[in-house]
Each structure stands twice: as structure tokens, then as C-alpha cells.
Design an enzyme around this catalytic site. Structure first.
Site, PDB file in Angstrom:
ATOM      1  N   ASP A  37       0.850  -1.191   0.000  1.00  0.00           N
ATOM      2  CA  ASP A  37       0.000   0.000   0.000  1.00  0.00           C
ATOM      3  C   ASP A  37       0.886   1.242   0.000  1.00  0.00           C
ATOM      4  O   ASP A  37       1.895   1.315   0.696  1.00  0.00           O
ATOM      5  CB  ASP A  37      -0.919  -0.008   1.228  1.00  0.00           C
ATOM      6  N   ILE A  38       0.478   2.236  -0.781  1.00  0.00           N
ATOM      7  CA  ILE A  38       1.274   3.456  -0.937  1.00  0.00           C
ATOM      8  C   ILE A  38       1.255   4.306   0.341  1.00  0.00           C
ATOM      9  O   ILE A  38       2.159   5.101   0.573  1.00  0.00           O
ATOM     10  CB  ILE A  38       0.760   4.264  -2.159  1.00  0.00           C
TER      11      ILE A  38
ATOM     12  N   ASN B  27     -12.836  -3.458   2.324  1.00  0.00           N
ATOM     13  CA  ASN B  27     -13.873  -2.434   2.348  1.00  0.00           C
ATOM     14  C   ASN B  27     -14.773  -2.604   1.137  1.00  0.00           C
ATOM     15  O   ASN B  27     -14.294  -2.870   0.035  1.00  0.00           O
ATOM     16  CB  ASN B  27     -13.222  -1.046   2.340  1.00  0.00           C
TER      17      ASN B  27
ATOM     18  N   GLU C 225     -12.456   2.987  -1.430  1.00  0.00           N
ATOM     19  CA  GLU C 225     -12.024   4.105  -2.283  1.00  0.00           C
ATOM     20  C   GLU C 225     -11.697   3.645  -3.697  1.00  0.00           C
ATOM     21  O   GLU C 225     -11.956   4.366  -4.655  1.00  0.00           O
ATOM     22  CB  GLU C 225     -10.790   4.780  -1.675  1.00  0.00           C
TER      23      GLU C 225
ATOM     24  N   HIS D  54     -10.169  -5.759  -3.458  1.00  0.00           N
ATOM     25  CA  HIS D  54      -8.856  -5.943  -2.826  1.00  0.00           C
ATOM     26  C   HIS D  54      -9.037  -6.276  -1.369  1.00  0.00           C
ATOM     27  O   HIS D  54     -10.049  -5.921  -0.757  1.00  0.00           O
ATOM     28  CB  HIS D  54      -7.989  -4.687  -2.975  1.00  0.00           C
TER      29      HIS D  54
ATOM     30  N   HIS E  50      -6.812  -5.779   2.283  1.00  0.00           N
ATOM     31  CA  HIS E  50      -5.663  -5.214   2.974  1.00  0.00           C
ATOM     32  C   HIS E  50      -5.157  -6.277   3.934  1.00  0.00           C
ATOM     33  O   HIS E  50      -5.929  -6.805   4.744  1.00  0.00           O
ATOM     34  CB  HIS E  50      -6.073  -3.989   3.811  1.00  0.00           C
TER      35      HIS E  50
HETATM   36  P1  AMP Z   1      -9.883   1.144   0.075  1.00  0.00           P
HETATM   37  O1  AMP Z   1     -10.321   2.307   0.919  1.00  0.00           O
HETATM   38  O2  AMP Z   1     -10.135  -0.175   0.748  1.00  0.00           O
HETATM   39  O3  AMP Z   1     -10.434   1.202  -1.324  1.00  0.00           O
HETATM   40  O4  AMP Z   1      -8.304   1.238   0.018  1.00  0.00           O
HETATM   41  C1  AMP Z   1      -7.587   1.660  -1.091  1.00  0.00           C
HETATM   42  C2  AMP Z   1      -6.117   1.620  -0.719  1.00  0.00           C
HETATM   43  O5  AMP Z   1      -5.343   1.768  -1.892  1.00  0.00           O
HETATM   44  C3  AMP Z   1      -5.662   2.740   0.251  1.00  0.00           C
HETATM   45  O6  AMP Z   1      -5.112   2.134   1.429  1.00  0.00           O
HETATM   46  C4  AMP Z   1      -4.598   3.488  -0.551  1.00  0.00           C
HETATM   47  O7  AMP Z   1      -3.520   3.931   0.249  1.00  0.00           O
HETATM   48  C5  AMP Z   1      -4.164   2.445  -1.569  1.00  0.00           C
HETATM   49  N1  AMP Z   1      -3.628   2.983  -2.820  1.00  0.00           N
HETATM   50  C6  AMP Z   1      -4.166   3.942  -3.617  1.00  0.00           C
HETATM   51  N2  AMP Z   1      -3.394   4.149  -4.699  1.00  0.00           N
HETATM   52  C7  AMP Z   1      -2.348   3.301  -4.582  1.00  0.00           C
HETATM   53  C8  AMP Z   1      -1.203   3.021  -5.391  1.00  0.00           C
HETATM   54  N3  AMP Z   1      -0.957   3.703  -6.530  1.00  0.00           N
HETATM   55  N4  AMP Z   1      -0.338   2.069  -4.971  1.00  0.00           N
HETATM   56  C9  AMP Z   1      -0.554   1.409  -3.818  1.00  0.00           C
HETATM   57  N5  AMP Z   1      -1.621   1.609  -3.018  1.00  0.00           N
HETATM   58  C10 AMP Z   1      -2.503   2.547  -3.383  1.00  0.00           C
END
Ligand code: AMP
Length: 126
Positions: free
Chosen positions: A38-39, A96, A104, A109, A111
Site C-alpha cells: 500500500d502506498i 472495504n 475508495e 482488494h 488489505h
Molecule cells: P480502500 O479504501 O479499501 O479502497 O483502500 C484503497 C487503498 O489503496 C488505500 O489504502 C490506498 O492507500 C491504496 N492505494 C491507492 N493508490 C495506490 C497506489 N498507486 N499504490 C498502492 N496503493 C494505493
């Protein structure tokens, strides 16, 4: 892999990662799944695991993916937990889904979080 649902946005950030259009820090991958860091990590270990197929969320994935894709996905989650030395200390899996779940990125996915005691799942204010 089945046709994406009309709701699937092929321009979401994880679809771009799968197409190699933006970089990601790869953890490992398999025939049907891909894992990367995760970024914005929320724990010492914060890995995202995604299917290569176009599924919006857990429900979409379990409704339309083949048994082979589903098994491949969960086997990769298990492999990562072992490779990241999260067994037997433990870890948390979060997925989520939709607005109430705070999703988001509209590509399914999970986590995988660990590396320290994580405390309660949510703050206790309902
Ligand atoms: P969610 O709220 O479950 O959709 O989580 C989306 C996750 O994607 C968040 O924890 C972000 O930090 C992560 N994220 C967004 N863009 C990137 C990216 N380019 N590379 C890695 N993780 C990302």
C-alpha cells in the site's frame, strides 16, 4: 475471466497497476492474483492483494469469478502471510465494500495488515 460488470471502472488505479500504466511495489503474484505494498501504509506491513480480473468488490468477485480464481486469490493471501512472517504473530485482513465500507478503489482488494499489535477493529463509538 468473465466480462466486467457495467459498474466496473477500467480506469481505477488498481486496473492501471495491473496494466503496468503506473508503478507498484510488487510483493508477489500468481496466475490470477497480484500483491503489492500500500502506498500509504497503516501498519509496518500493509499489503494489498487483488485479482487480475475486473471485479468491483468482494461480492462481485465471489459471484462471478471462477473457483480457480477464488482459490488462487486466497492461496496467495495465505502465502504472503507466511512469507512476511505474520504466522504465528498474527495479522488482520480487511476488505472495504461500497460507501458504508469506505471503499475508495473500485477494484476488489484485501488489505493484509500486521507487524505490530493492531488493537480493536474500529473505535468503539458506534
Ligand atoms: P480502500 O479504501 O479499501 O479502497 O483502500 C484503497 C487503498 O489503496 C488505500 O489504502 C490506498 O492507500 C491504496 N492505494 C491507492 N493508490 C495506490 C497506489 N498507486 N499504490 C498502492 N496503493 C494505493
Amino acid at each position: 475471466m468473465p466480462t466486467p460488470t457495467p459498474a466496473y471502472d477500467p480506469n481505477n488505479v488498481f486496473a492501471k497497476i495491473l496494466r503496468g500504466e503506473i508503478p507498484a511495489e510488487r510483493v508477489c503474484d500468481s496466475k490470477h492474483s497480484f500483491a503489492f505494498y500500500d502506498i500509504s501504509p497503516l501498519a509496518p506491513i500493509h499489503v494489498l492483494v487483488i485479482p487480475r480480473g475486473a471485479y468491483t468488490d468482494l461480492h462481485d468477485f465471489l459471484s462471478r469469478a471462477s473457483d480457480e480464481e477464488i482459490l488462487d486469490f486466497w492461496k496467495l493471501v495465505d502465502k504472503i502471510s507466511a512469507e512476511q512472517s505474520l504466522i504465528p504473530s498474527g495479522f488482520r485482513l480487511v476488505s472495504n465494500l461500497g460507501p458504508d465500507g469506505g471503499q475508495e478503489v473500485p477494484h476488489f482488494h484485501v488489505h493484509l495488515l500486521g507487524g505490530r499489535p493492531l488493537g480493536p477493529v474500529l473505535p468503539s463509538n458506534r
